[in-house]
Design an enzyme around this catalytic site. Structure first.
Site, PDB file in Angstrom:
ATOM      1  N   HIS A  79      -7.784  -1.255   4.428  1.00  0.00           N
ATOM      2  CA  HIS A  79      -6.439  -1.764   4.666  1.00  0.00           C
ATOM      3  C   HIS A  79      -5.743  -0.917   5.735  1.00  0.00           C
ATOM      4  O   HIS A  79      -6.317   0.062   6.234  1.00  0.00           O
ATOM      5  CB  HIS A  79      -5.645  -1.778   3.363  1.00  0.00           C
ATOM      6  CG  HIS A  79      -6.254  -2.666   2.327  1.00  0.00           C
ATOM      7  ND1 HIS A  79      -7.158  -2.205   1.387  1.00  0.00           N
ATOM      8  CD2 HIS A  79      -6.120  -3.991   2.098  1.00  0.00           C
ATOM      9  CE1 HIS A  79      -7.544  -3.206   0.617  1.00  0.00           C
ATOM     10  NE2 HIS A  79      -6.944  -4.306   1.037  1.00  0.00           N
ATOM     11  N   SER A  88      -6.828  -9.542   0.743  1.00  0.00           N
ATOM     12  CA  SER A  88      -5.807  -8.496   0.752  1.00  0.00           C
ATOM     13  C   SER A  88      -5.506  -7.988   2.155  1.00  0.00           C
ATOM     14  O   SER A  88      -4.429  -7.441   2.397  1.00  0.00           O
ATOM     15  CB  SER A  88      -6.246  -7.327  -0.135  1.00  0.00           C
ATOM     16  OG  SER A  88      -7.500  -6.828   0.273  1.00  0.00           O
ATOM     17  N   ASP A 117      -9.123   4.833   1.280  1.00  0.00           N
ATOM     18  CA  ASP A 117      -9.100   3.435   1.700  1.00  0.00           C
ATOM     19  C   ASP A 117      -9.132   3.363   3.225  1.00  0.00           C
ATOM     20  O   ASP A 117      -8.136   3.634   3.892  1.00  0.00           O
ATOM     21  CB  ASP A 117      -7.840   2.760   1.151  1.00  0.00           C
ATOM     22  CG  ASP A 117      -7.734   1.283   1.526  1.00  0.00           C
ATOM     23  OD1 ASP A 117      -8.590   0.800   2.296  1.00  0.00           O
ATOM     24  OD2 ASP A 117      -6.798   0.612   1.049  1.00  0.00           O
TER      25      ASP A 117
END
Length: 389
Positions: free
Chosen positions: A368, A137, A365
């Site tokens: 990312h 990802s 998060d």
């Protein structure tokens, strides 16, 4: 081994590609073995490995593109945060992040420069070529960045996205150029076995690699999923040949998987037709249960002490040194490690006013990257490599 037919793998790939990557980022706050806490990252060069970050200044002497600093630049970002190809979890401003300075930092190497990304020039150089980004990802993060960097110069009716198994492809029709994403977080094969157990085959790769054939530029990334803690690991067993293992040192498994990939590249690709780049690990700032990056608004200026070499980089360099094929190692780790401010944190989804009053009720998060943001610089470096000849 159980056989779920041809439909099952396709459904599984699509689920993994669009759902699991970002969900895992929310769950793995303490799992990574290369999280940033003491900024212990790579700070050395190795002449035995071709490094993408070696550039040239105006006098023709070489310099290290990864050695530099972040400079505030009001002419950034390079595209609008409303780019339609961005997935919701990385659209931080749309999701309510109140600051936007994280979009305006440009990487400036010491002694040379990285050319500002020029979409038309890049597409012209990549005319009739396939560019494929392979990985997890975080690689999707980079794919979305690259698509947004180029899509603004292409008329609406002359671009499209198509899907095929684990791949997602952006087409620039007038240039006959494709920018592709191939979901393969381990590079080697992860399959379902008896009793629906997940088996990571350390010596099998063709089910993924068949999508890599005929591609002109391959950019790989594989590190994060190998170091998930046992609680959050994506496999139940390792398998090599006929031997099945319940547990294995993560770095031993990583070395075995990378060696399988390296053998495939050496045997199946022609360096006169295909360029291969391996992007170094993207740093996480996941300490403090993911709150290390929350409310961070500026990059670090420097590291507090001399960084060390992470195990993943040692393993990767060792595998690359043993290859016949000239693979370029793109080192983005140190420069990205300075960017605690660049992660989505709680802004992976929209929040109403009441929810904004209690941000710590949500997961943070710190793996990312917000877009526009840090991966745009990775792609400026990638562009510099691909169009320098």
């Amino acid at each position: 081994m159980a056989d779920c037919g041809s439909t099952c793998p396709k459904v599984l790939f699509l689920l993994l590609l669009f759902f699991i990557p970002f969900q895992l980022s929310f769950l793995h706050g303490n799992s990574s073995e290369f999280e940033l806490d003491d900024e212990s990252w790579l700070d050395e060069k190795d002449d035995e490995v071709n490094m993408v970050q070696t550039g040239h200044d105006s006098q023709g002497s070489s310099c290290d593109l990864s050695d530099g600093k972040w400079v505030y630049d009001l002419s950034y970002p390079l595209y609008d945060s409303g780019c339609p190809y961005l997935s919701s979890p990385v659209t931080c401003r749309k999701n309510g992040r109140p600051d936007s300075d994280y979009e305006k930092w440009r990487w400036k190497p010491h002694g040379c420069s990285i050319q500002r990304f020029d979409a038309l020039h890049f597409l012209g150089k990549m005319r009739r070529k396939r560019i494929m980004l392979v990985g997890d990802s975080i690689m999707r993060n980079q794919w979305e960045s690259l698509v947004c960097l180029v899509q603004g110069v292409i008329p609406t009716g002359r671009k499209k996205v198509t899907y095929d198994g684990p791949t997602m492809v952006f087409h620039a029709l007038d240039f006959e150029t494709s920018i592709e994403l191939c979901w393969a977080p381990f590079l080697v094969e992860l399959k379902k076995g008896p009793e629906n157990k997940r088996i990571l085959h350390l010596d099998l790769i063709e089910e993924n690699a068949k999508y890599w054939r005929g591609v002109d530029v391959l950019v790989y990334d594989s590190a994060h999923w190998w170091t998930h803690s046992q609680k959050w690991s994506s496999w139940d067993y390792f398998m090599e040949g006929n031997t099945m293992l319940r547990s294995l040192n993560p770095m031993v498994a990583y070395q075995k998987g990378l060696t399988t990939w390296a053998k495939w590249v050496d045997l199946n690709l022609d360096p006169h037709k295909t360029r291969v780049i391996f992007r170094s690990v993207s740093p996480r700032h996941n300490r403090q249960n993911g709150w290390k990056c929350y409310n961070q608004k500026q990059p670090l200026e420097f590291f507090s002490h001399k960084p060390h070499v992470p195990e993943q980089m040692v393993v990767l360099k060792g595998v690359l040194k043993g290859m016949r094929f000239p693979v370029y190692l793109q080192d983005i780790t140190m420069m990205s490690a300075l960017r605690k401010d660049g992660h989505p944190s709680v802004y992976t989804r929209g929040m109403d006013q009441e929810q904004k009053q209690h941000p710590r009720d949500f997961t943070s998060d710190c793996s990312h990257w917000c877009l526009p943001g840090v991966p745009d610089t990775w792609n400026e470096m990638l562009s510099a490599l691909l169009i320098q000849v």
